[in-house]
Design a protein around this motif. Structure first.
Motif, mmCIF file in Angstrom:
data_model
loop_
_atom_site.group_PDB
_atom_site.id
_atom_site.type_symbol
_atom_site.label_atom_id
_atom_site.label_comp_id
_atom_site.label_asym_id
_atom_site.label_seq_id
_atom_site.Cartn_x
_atom_site.Cartn_y
_atom_site.Cartn_z
ATOM 1 N N GLU A 1 10.627 -0.260 -4.130
ATOM 2 C CA GLU A 1 10.504 -1.660 -4.508
ATOM 3 C C GLU A 1 9.442 -2.301 -3.677
ATOM 4 O O GLU A 1 9.212 -1.918 -2.546
ATOM 5 C CB GLU A 1 11.789 -2.388 -4.138
ATOM 6 C CG GLU A 1 12.770 -2.536 -5.232
ATOM 7 C CD GLU A 1 13.874 -3.459 -4.765
ATOM 8 O OE1 GLU A 1 14.947 -3.343 -5.346
ATOM 9 O OE2 GLU A 1 13.659 -4.238 -3.845
ATOM 10 N N TYR A 2 8.831 -3.328 -4.169
ATOM 11 C CA TYR A 2 7.968 -4.140 -3.314
ATOM 12 C C TYR A 2 7.993 -5.583 -3.760
ATOM 13 O O TYR A 2 7.940 -5.884 -4.936
ATOM 14 C CB TYR A 2 6.540 -3.603 -3.316
ATOM 15 C CG TYR A 2 5.655 -4.518 -2.536
ATOM 16 C CD1 TYR A 2 4.661 -5.238 -3.159
ATOM 17 C CD2 TYR A 2 5.884 -4.730 -1.184
ATOM 18 C CE1 TYR A 2 3.889 -6.134 -2.432
ATOM 19 C CE2 TYR A 2 5.129 -5.619 -0.471
ATOM 20 C CZ TYR A 2 4.130 -6.312 -1.096
ATOM 21 O OH TYR A 2 3.374 -7.180 -0.391
ATOM 22 N N LYS A 3 8.050 -6.501 -2.809
ATOM 23 C CA LYS A 3 8.007 -7.927 -3.110
ATOM 24 C C LYS A 3 6.560 -8.405 -3.065
ATOM 25 O O LYS A 3 5.815 -8.049 -2.185
ATOM 26 C CB LYS A 3 8.788 -8.726 -2.064
ATOM 27 C CG LYS A 3 10.264 -8.466 -2.053
ATOM 28 C CD LYS A 3 10.947 -9.402 -1.096
ATOM 29 C CE LYS A 3 10.584 -9.103 0.341
ATOM 30 N NZ LYS A 3 11.360 -9.945 1.272
ATOM 31 N N LEU A 4 6.203 -9.249 -3.999
ATOM 32 C CA LEU A 4 4.835 -9.757 -4.028
ATOM 33 C C LEU A 4 4.818 -11.267 -3.877
ATOM 34 O O LEU A 4 5.565 -11.952 -4.531
ATOM 35 C CB LEU A 4 4.166 -9.415 -5.355
ATOM 36 C CG LEU A 4 3.747 -7.983 -5.550
ATOM 37 C CD1 LEU A 4 3.419 -7.745 -6.996
ATOM 38 C CD2 LEU A 4 2.532 -7.678 -4.715
ATOM 39 N N VAL B 1 8.826 -5.303 -8.088
ATOM 40 C CA VAL B 1 8.342 -4.129 -8.812
ATOM 41 C C VAL B 1 9.138 -2.918 -8.369
ATOM 42 O O VAL B 1 9.164 -2.576 -7.193
ATOM 43 C CB VAL B 1 6.847 -3.879 -8.544
ATOM 44 C CG1 VAL B 1 6.338 -2.764 -9.419
ATOM 45 C CG2 VAL B 1 6.054 -5.144 -8.770
ATOM 46 N N ARG B 2 9.763 -2.282 -9.343
ATOM 47 C CA ARG B 2 10.540 -1.078 -9.027
ATOM 48 C C ARG B 2 9.906 0.106 -9.726
ATOM 49 O O ARG B 2 9.394 -0.021 -10.840
ATOM 50 C CB ARG B 2 11.978 -1.230 -9.518
ATOM 51 C CG ARG B 2 12.840 -2.098 -8.624
ATOM 52 C CD ARG B 2 14.268 -2.024 -9.074
ATOM 53 N NE ARG B 2 14.471 -2.803 -10.283
ATOM 54 C CZ ARG B 2 15.244 -3.899 -10.331
ATOM 55 N NH1 ARG B 2 15.847 -4.316 -9.260
ATOM 56 N NH2 ARG B 2 15.387 -4.538 -11.455
ATOM 57 N N ASP C 1 0.807 -1.217 0.000
ATOM 58 C CA ASP C 1 0.000 0.000 0.000
ATOM 59 C C ASP C 1 0.844 1.274 0.000
ATOM 60 O O ASP C 1 0.573 2.177 -0.784
ATOM 61 C CB ASP C 1 -0.975 -0.021 1.176
ATOM 62 C CG ASP C 1 -1.957 -1.181 1.059
ATOM 63 O OD1 ASP C 1 -2.282 -1.804 2.076
ATOM 64 O OD2 ASP C 1 -2.390 -1.457 -0.083
ATOM 65 N N PRO C 2 1.880 1.387 0.839
ATOM 66 C CA PRO C 2 2.738 2.571 0.727
ATOM 67 C C PRO C 2 3.402 2.693 -0.641
ATOM 68 O O PRO C 2 3.562 3.805 -1.151
ATOM 69 C CB PRO C 2 3.786 2.358 1.828
ATOM 70 C CG PRO C 2 3.150 1.459 2.805
ATOM 71 C CD PRO C 2 2.231 0.579 2.019
ATOM 72 N N PHE C 3 3.777 1.538 -1.235
ATOM 73 C CA PHE C 3 4.376 1.576 -2.567
ATOM 74 C C PHE C 3 3.402 2.179 -3.567
ATOM 75 O O PHE C 3 3.770 3.048 -4.370
ATOM 76 C CB PHE C 3 4.770 0.163 -3.017
ATOM 77 C CG PHE C 3 5.224 0.085 -4.443
ATOM 78 C CD1 PHE C 3 4.353 -0.330 -5.435
ATOM 79 C CD2 PHE C 3 6.508 0.437 -4.805
ATOM 80 C CE1 PHE C 3 4.758 -0.399 -6.764
ATOM 81 C CE2 PHE C 3 6.929 0.382 -6.127
ATOM 82 C CZ PHE C 3 6.050 -0.037 -7.108
ATOM 83 N N LEU C 4 2.143 1.720 -3.518
ATOM 84 C CA LEU C 4 1.141 2.232 -4.453
ATOM 85 C C LEU C 4 0.872 3.714 -4.206
ATOM 86 O O LEU C 4 0.674 4.479 -5.161
ATOM 87 C CB LEU C 4 -0.149 1.426 -4.324
ATOM 88 C CG LEU C 4 -0.042 -0.032 -4.794
ATOM 89 C CD1 LEU C 4 -1.281 -0.818 -4.394
ATOM 90 C CD2 LEU C 4 0.143 -0.115 -6.297
ATOM 91 N N ASN C 5 0.869 4.112 -2.935
ATOM 92 C CA ASN C 5 0.666 5.538 -2.630
ATOM 93 C C ASN C 5 1.792 6.385 -3.200
ATOM 94 O O ASN C 5 1.556 7.440 -3.799
ATOM 95 C CB ASN C 5 0.594 5.752 -1.113
ATOM 96 C CG ASN C 5 -0.670 5.157 -0.528
ATOM 97 O OD1 ASN C 5 -1.670 4.998 -1.223
ATOM 98 N ND2 ASN C 5 -0.629 4.812 0.748
ATOM 99 N N LYS D 1 10.273 -7.634 -12.463
ATOM 100 C CA LYS D 1 11.307 -8.653 -12.618
ATOM 101 C C LYS D 1 11.058 -9.789 -11.646
ATOM 102 O O LYS D 1 10.591 -9.572 -10.535
ATOM 103 C CB LYS D 1 12.676 -8.032 -12.357
ATOM 104 C CG LYS D 1 13.827 -8.950 -12.712
ATOM 105 C CD LYS D 1 15.144 -8.249 -12.520
ATOM 106 C CE LYS D 1 16.285 -9.196 -12.337
ATOM 107 N NZ LYS D 1 16.596 -10.101 -13.413
ATOM 108 N N ARG D 2 11.401 -11.000 -12.108
ATOM 109 C CA ARG D 2 11.264 -12.163 -11.246
ATOM 110 C C ARG D 2 12.500 -12.234 -10.370
ATOM 111 O O ARG D 2 13.628 -12.180 -10.872
ATOM 112 C CB ARG D 2 11.158 -13.395 -12.126
ATOM 113 C CG ARG D 2 10.863 -14.654 -11.375
ATOM 114 C CD ARG D 2 10.595 -15.769 -12.384
ATOM 115 N NE ARG D 2 10.100 -16.937 -11.726
ATOM 116 C CZ ARG D 2 10.719 -18.114 -11.752
ATOM 117 N NH1 ARG D 2 11.849 -18.250 -12.398
ATOM 118 N NH2 ARG D 2 10.206 -19.139 -11.130
#
Lengths: 103, 176
Positions: free
Chosen positions: B120-123, B95-96, B45-49, B69-70
Protein backbone atom coordinates in the motif's frame (compact mmCIF):
# COMPACT_ATOMS: atom_id res chain seq x y z
CA UNK A 1 -21.39 -7.25 -12.56
CA UNK A 2 -21.86 -5.32 -15.73
CA UNK A 3 -19.35 -5.45 -18.57
CA UNK A 4 -19.55 -2.25 -20.57
CA UNK A 5 -18.54 -2.45 -24.20
CA UNK A 6 -17.93 1.25 -24.88
CA UNK A 7 -14.90 2.88 -23.27
CA UNK A 8 -16.43 6.35 -23.17
CA UNK A 9 -19.54 5.05 -21.47
CA UNK A 10 -17.46 3.16 -18.93
CA UNK A 11 -15.30 6.20 -18.17
CA UNK A 12 -18.25 8.56 -17.81
CA UNK A 13 -20.34 6.21 -15.66
CA UNK A 14 -17.42 5.27 -13.43
CA UNK A 15 -16.60 8.92 -12.74
CA UNK A 16 -20.27 9.58 -11.97
CA UNK A 17 -20.35 6.56 -9.68
CA UNK A 18 -17.28 7.75 -7.83
CA UNK A 19 -18.64 11.28 -7.47
CA UNK A 20 -21.89 9.97 -6.03
CA UNK A 21 -20.13 8.07 -3.24
CA UNK A 22 -16.42 8.87 -3.00
CA UNK A 23 -16.07 7.24 0.40
CA UNK A 24 -16.90 3.69 -0.63
CA UNK A 25 -16.03 3.72 -4.35
CA UNK A 26 -12.89 2.04 -5.57
CA UNK A 27 -11.19 1.52 -8.90
CA UNK A 28 -9.58 -1.85 -9.48
CA UNK A 29 -7.33 -2.87 -12.33
CA UNK A 30 -6.41 -6.49 -13.01
CA UNK A 31 -3.79 -7.40 -15.54
CA UNK A 32 -2.87 -10.88 -16.72
CA UNK A 33 0.22 -10.97 -18.87
CA UNK A 34 -0.16 -14.70 -19.66
CA UNK A 35 -3.64 -14.10 -21.15
CA UNK A 36 -2.98 -10.58 -22.38
CA UNK A 37 -6.14 -9.35 -20.68
CA UNK A 38 -6.87 -6.16 -18.80
CA UNK A 39 -10.00 -5.78 -16.67
CA UNK A 40 -11.07 -2.55 -15.02
CA UNK A 41 -13.68 -2.41 -12.28
CA UNK A 42 -15.30 0.56 -10.54
CA UNK A 43 -17.67 -0.19 -7.71
CA UNK A 44 -19.28 1.46 -4.73
CA UNK A 45 -20.16 -1.93 -3.21
CA UNK A 46 -23.70 -1.58 -4.53
CA UNK A 47 -23.24 -1.12 -8.25
CA UNK A 48 -20.35 -2.50 -10.27
CA UNK A 49 -19.05 -1.38 -13.65
CA UNK A 50 -16.48 -3.44 -15.49
CA UNK A 51 -14.50 -3.08 -18.67
CA UNK A 52 -12.58 -5.92 -20.26
CA UNK A 53 -10.04 -5.58 -23.03
CA UNK A 54 -7.03 -7.06 -24.76
CA UNK A 55 -6.20 -4.00 -26.89
CA UNK A 56 -3.15 -1.82 -26.36
CA UNK A 57 -5.11 1.32 -27.32
CA UNK A 58 -7.38 0.81 -24.31
CA UNK A 59 -4.32 0.72 -22.06
CA UNK A 60 -3.48 4.23 -23.20
CA UNK A 61 -7.04 5.38 -22.48
CA UNK A 62 -6.82 3.69 -19.11
CA UNK A 63 -3.74 5.73 -18.21
CA UNK A 64 -5.74 8.93 -18.71
CA UNK A 65 -8.53 7.54 -16.58
CA UNK A 66 -5.94 6.63 -13.93
CA UNK A 67 -4.83 10.24 -13.77
CA UNK A 68 -8.41 11.41 -13.47
CA UNK A 69 -9.07 9.02 -10.60
CA UNK A 70 -5.82 9.91 -8.83
CA UNK A 71 -6.83 13.58 -8.87
CA UNK A 72 -10.44 12.90 -7.91
CA UNK A 73 -9.45 10.76 -4.98
CA UNK A 74 -6.82 13.07 -3.61
CA UNK A 75 -8.41 16.46 -4.10
CA UNK A 76 -12.03 15.51 -3.77
CA UNK A 77 -14.95 14.47 -5.93
CA UNK A 78 -15.94 18.06 -6.77
CA UNK A 79 -12.90 18.74 -8.89
CA UNK A 80 -14.01 19.55 -12.44
CA UNK A 81 -10.71 21.05 -13.50
CA UNK A 82 -8.89 17.74 -13.79
CA UNK A 83 -10.90 16.47 -16.70
CA UNK A 84 -11.36 19.87 -18.29
CA UNK A 85 -7.71 20.87 -18.17
CA UNK A 86 -6.60 17.61 -19.69
CA UNK A 87 -9.07 17.94 -22.54
CA UNK A 88 -8.48 21.67 -22.96
CA UNK A 89 -4.76 21.15 -23.36
CA UNK A 90 -5.31 18.57 -26.03
CA UNK A 91 -7.77 20.93 -27.79
CA UNK A 92 -5.59 24.02 -27.48
CA UNK A 93 -2.59 22.50 -29.19
CA UNK A 94 -4.24 21.67 -32.51
CA UNK A 95 -5.84 25.14 -32.75
CA UNK A 96 -2.42 26.79 -32.41
CA UNK A 97 -0.94 24.62 -35.11
CA UNK A 98 -3.76 25.24 -37.58
CA UNK A 99 -3.76 27.94 -40.29
CA UNK A 100 -0.29 29.32 -39.77
CA UNK A 101 0.44 29.64 -43.49
CA UNK A 102 0.91 33.07 -45.02
CA UNK A 103 -0.66 33.50 -48.40
CA UNK B 1 -10.37 -40.83 -0.78
CA UNK B 2 -13.30 -41.11 -3.12
CA UNK B 3 -16.57 -42.43 -1.79
CA UNK B 4 -19.90 -41.18 -0.62
CA UNK B 5 -20.33 -40.48 3.04
CA UNK B 6 -23.09 -42.15 5.00
CA UNK B 7 -25.62 -39.46 5.87
CA UNK B 8 -26.77 -39.26 9.47
CA UNK B 9 -30.33 -40.51 9.53
CA UNK B 10 -31.22 -39.11 12.91
CA UNK B 11 -30.60 -35.51 11.80
CA UNK B 12 -32.77 -33.30 9.53
CA UNK B 13 -31.81 -33.29 5.81
CA UNK B 14 -30.02 -29.94 5.92
CA UNK B 15 -27.34 -31.39 8.15
CA UNK B 16 -25.87 -33.30 5.19
CA UNK B 17 -22.27 -34.31 5.45
CA UNK B 18 -20.05 -33.02 2.67
CA UNK B 19 -16.81 -34.55 1.62
CA UNK B 20 -13.91 -32.26 2.39
CA UNK B 21 -11.69 -31.99 -0.69
CA UNK B 22 -8.47 -33.85 -0.21
CA UNK B 23 -5.63 -31.41 -0.53
CA UNK B 24 -2.28 -32.30 -1.90
CA UNK B 25 0.89 -31.25 -0.14
CA UNK B 26 1.41 -28.51 -2.72
CA UNK B 27 -2.02 -27.03 -2.03
CA UNK B 28 -1.39 -27.11 1.68
CA UNK B 29 1.78 -25.11 1.12
CA UNK B 30 -0.20 -22.44 -0.69
CA UNK B 31 -2.72 -22.09 2.08
CA UNK B 32 -2.57 -18.70 3.69
CA UNK B 33 -1.20 -18.54 7.17
CA UNK B 34 -2.23 -15.81 9.59
CA UNK B 35 0.58 -13.65 8.23
CA UNK B 36 -1.16 -13.64 4.87
CA UNK B 37 -3.69 -11.13 6.09
CA UNK B 38 -1.01 -8.54 6.53
CA UNK B 39 -0.51 -5.55 4.27
CA UNK B 40 2.75 -3.60 4.01
CA UNK B 41 2.61 0.21 3.93
CA UNK B 42 5.54 1.52 1.93
CA UNK B 43 6.98 4.82 0.68
CA UNK B 44 6.31 5.66 -3.02
CA UNK B 45 9.62 4.53 -4.51
CA UNK B 46 9.83 1.13 -2.77
CA UNK B 47 6.17 0.58 -3.66
CA UNK B 48 6.89 1.26 -7.33
CA UNK B 49 9.95 -1.00 -7.22
CA UNK B 50 7.93 -3.83 -5.72
CA UNK B 51 5.14 -3.24 -8.24
CA UNK B 52 7.69 -3.54 -11.04
CA UNK B 53 9.02 -6.81 -9.67
CA UNK B 54 5.45 -8.04 -9.25
CA UNK B 55 4.75 -7.44 -12.94
CA UNK B 56 8.01 -9.14 -13.86
CA UNK B 57 7.19 -12.19 -11.73
CA UNK B 58 3.72 -12.68 -13.24
CA UNK B 59 4.65 -12.76 -16.92
CA UNK B 60 4.25 -16.53 -17.25
CA UNK B 61 1.41 -17.05 -14.81
CA UNK B 62 -0.81 -15.06 -12.46
CA UNK B 63 -2.42 -11.63 -12.27
CA UNK B 64 -1.59 -8.26 -10.80
CA UNK B 65 -4.40 -6.38 -9.10
CA UNK B 66 -4.00 -2.65 -8.46
CA UNK B 67 -6.71 -0.92 -6.46
CA UNK B 68 -7.22 2.84 -6.14
CA UNK B 69 -9.36 4.10 -3.30
CA UNK B 70 -9.99 7.37 -1.52
CA UNK B 71 -9.13 7.04 2.13
CA UNK B 72 -8.40 9.24 5.10
CA UNK B 73 -6.53 6.34 6.73
CA UNK B 74 -8.51 6.97 9.92
CA UNK B 75 -11.07 4.79 11.59
CA UNK B 76 -14.73 5.64 11.30
CA UNK B 77 -14.93 6.56 14.99
CA UNK B 78 -12.09 9.03 14.64
CA UNK B 79 -13.59 10.45 11.46
CA UNK B 80 -16.92 11.04 13.20
CA UNK B 81 -15.12 12.72 16.08
CA UNK B 82 -13.26 14.99 13.66
CA UNK B 83 -16.38 16.02 11.78
CA UNK B 84 -18.25 16.77 15.00
CA UNK B 85 -15.28 18.79 16.25
CA UNK B 86 -15.26 20.76 13.00
CA UNK B 87 -11.87 19.55 11.81
CA UNK B 88 -11.42 18.96 8.09
CA UNK B 89 -10.44 15.42 7.23
CA UNK B 90 -7.59 15.10 4.78
CA UNK B 91 -8.26 12.41 2.22
CA UNK B 92 -5.61 10.56 0.32
CA UNK B 93 -5.40 8.12 -2.49
CA UNK B 94 -4.73 4.67 -1.33
CA UNK B 95 -3.00 2.38 -3.83
CA UNK B 96 -2.94 -1.34 -3.22
CA UNK B 97 -1.17 -3.95 -5.32
CA UNK B 98 -1.27 -7.70 -5.08
CA UNK B 99 -0.34 -10.73 -7.11
CA UNK B 100 -2.29 -13.19 -4.98
CA UNK B 101 0.64 -15.60 -4.62
CA UNK B 102 3.10 -15.53 -1.78
CA UNK B 103 2.63 -14.44 1.80
CA UNK B 104 4.55 -11.69 3.50
CA UNK B 105 5.43 -11.64 7.18
CA UNK B 106 5.66 -7.90 7.94
CA UNK B 107 2.56 -6.61 9.63
CA UNK B 108 1.66 -2.96 9.11
CA UNK B 109 -2.11 -3.11 8.71
CA UNK B 110 -4.63 -5.87 8.85
CA UNK B 111 -7.27 -6.41 6.21
CA UNK B 112 -10.41 -8.49 6.44
CA UNK B 113 -10.31 -9.68 2.83
CA UNK B 114 -8.20 -12.65 1.79
CA UNK B 115 -5.34 -10.70 0.25
CA UNK B 116 -2.12 -12.66 0.24
CA UNK B 117 0.70 -10.42 -0.95
CA UNK B 118 -0.08 -6.72 -1.10
CA UNK B 119 1.62 -3.36 -0.78
CA UNK B 120 0.00 0.00 0.00
CA UNK B 121 1.07 3.57 -0.31
CA UNK B 122 -0.54 6.82 0.79
CA UNK B 123 -0.32 9.77 -1.57
CA UNK B 124 -0.59 13.42 -0.80
CA UNK B 125 -1.22 16.01 -3.47
CA UNK B 126 2.44 17.06 -3.64
CA UNK B 127 3.87 13.69 -4.66
CA UNK B 128 1.11 13.23 -7.18
CA UNK B 129 2.62 14.15 -10.46
CA UNK B 130 5.83 12.27 -9.84
CA UNK B 131 3.99 9.14 -8.74
CA UNK B 132 1.48 9.36 -11.58
CA UNK B 133 4.26 9.63 -14.13
CA UNK B 134 6.27 6.74 -12.67
CA UNK B 135 3.18 4.58 -12.29
CA UNK B 136 2.12 5.24 -15.88
CA UNK B 137 5.63 4.37 -17.08
CA UNK B 138 5.59 1.06 -15.22
CA UNK B 139 2.19 0.14 -16.62
CA UNK B 140 3.20 1.06 -20.16
CA UNK B 141 6.39 -0.93 -19.89
CA UNK B 142 4.79 -4.11 -18.56
CA UNK B 143 1.48 -4.26 -20.38
CA UNK B 144 3.13 -5.57 -23.49
CA UNK B 145 0.91 -8.61 -23.94
CA UNK B 146 -2.03 -6.52 -25.15
CA UNK B 147 -2.82 -6.65 -28.85
CA UNK B 148 -1.75 -3.81 -31.07
CA UNK B 149 -4.10 -2.19 -33.59
CA UNK B 150 -4.64 -3.97 -36.87
CA UNK B 151 -4.49 -0.65 -38.71
CA UNK B 152 -0.76 -1.03 -39.02
CA UNK B 153 -1.22 -3.56 -41.80
CA UNK B 154 -3.47 -1.16 -43.67
CA UNK B 155 -1.03 1.72 -43.07
CA UNK B 156 1.84 -0.28 -44.52
CA UNK B 157 -0.15 -0.86 -47.67
CA UNK B 158 -1.00 2.87 -47.78
CA UNK B 159 2.65 3.87 -47.30
CA UNK B 160 3.67 1.67 -50.16
CA UNK B 161 1.25 3.51 -52.45
CA UNK B 162 2.32 6.99 -51.32
CA UNK B 163 5.98 6.13 -51.83
CA UNK B 164 5.23 5.23 -55.42
CA UNK B 165 3.48 8.57 -55.91
CA UNK B 166 6.46 10.47 -54.47
CA UNK B 167 8.78 8.75 -56.88
CA UNK B 168 6.61 9.88 -59.76
CA UNK B 169 6.46 13.53 -58.64
CA UNK B 170 10.14 14.62 -58.60
CA UNK B 171 10.88 13.70 -62.25
CA UNK B 172 7.88 15.85 -63.29
CA UNK B 173 9.17 18.88 -61.32
CA UNK B 174 12.67 18.61 -62.74
CA UNK B 175 11.33 18.56 -66.29
CA UNK B 176 9.27 21.75 -65.75
Amino acid sequence: MVYISSWDEFAERSIQLFRADPQSSRYVMKYRHCDGKLVLKVTDNRECLKFKTDQAQDARKMEKLNNIFFTLMARGPDVDISEVSGKEQSEAQPTKKGRGRKQ
Amino acid sequence: MVGSLAQPTHLPPYFKLRKVSSKSAREREREPSLFAFAMVLLQPDPFLNELTSMYERTTERGSVWVTLKRSSMKSKAKRNKMTSAGETIEYRCLVRATDGKKTISTVMECQSKLVLLSFEYKLSAKDHLRFQASYATILKAHMSALKKRERRDKKKAGDGQTKQEDLKKPPKKSSS
